[in-house]
Enzyme design. Sequence first.
Site, mmCIF file in Angstrom:
data_model
loop_
_atom_site.group_PDB
_atom_site.id
_atom_site.type_symbol
_atom_site.label_atom_id
_atom_site.label_comp_id
_atom_site.label_asym_id
_atom_site.label_seq_id
_atom_site.Cartn_x
_atom_site.Cartn_y
_atom_site.Cartn_z
ATOM 1 N N CYS A 21 -25.366 1.937 -43.205
ATOM 2 C CA CYS A 21 -25.664 0.524 -42.945
ATOM 3 C C CYS A 21 -27.028 0.391 -42.263
ATOM 4 C CB CYS A 21 -24.598 -0.107 -42.052
ATOM 5 S SG CYS A 21 -22.930 -0.123 -42.749
ATOM 6 N N CYS B 64 -22.421 2.530 -38.316
ATOM 7 C CA CYS B 64 -22.506 3.014 -39.701
ATOM 8 C C CYS B 64 -23.947 3.426 -40.036
ATOM 9 C CB CYS B 64 -22.016 1.910 -40.630
ATOM 10 S SG CYS B 64 -22.364 2.162 -42.368
#
Length: 125
Positions: free
Chosen positions: A32, A29
């Site tokens: 993230c 991600c």
Amino acid sequence: MATLTLTTENHDKTVEDGIVLIDFWAGWCVPCQRFAPIFEEASDTHEDVTFAKVDTEDQQELAMRYGVTSIPTLVAYREGVPVFSQAGALPQSALEDLIGQVKNLDMDEVRKAYAEAQAQAQQQD
């Protein structure tokens, strides 16, 4: 303070006291990866807050328990009560503001509202 790896095994004990921020993330991600250093820096600044990370790939059961459908997702607890949940990476200023708000909560009011919400949910079941 270093971040804690949160799992189904240590979850309940971790969130029962104090302020706990949980970052749900995954290695693939990109948002993230951008949020991770902001979260880590805040963990160094706020030694009175527990910062925990949940790898959603490794801890799928825990992610499902929270209904995480988008990452990163940030969840905040205070004294065992969930007080915030939001998907999306926060900028540093917003994370600092959130931490301040959680620290300043009137927990008597929060516990009362939480108990009422739980009672209503049980009546609907």
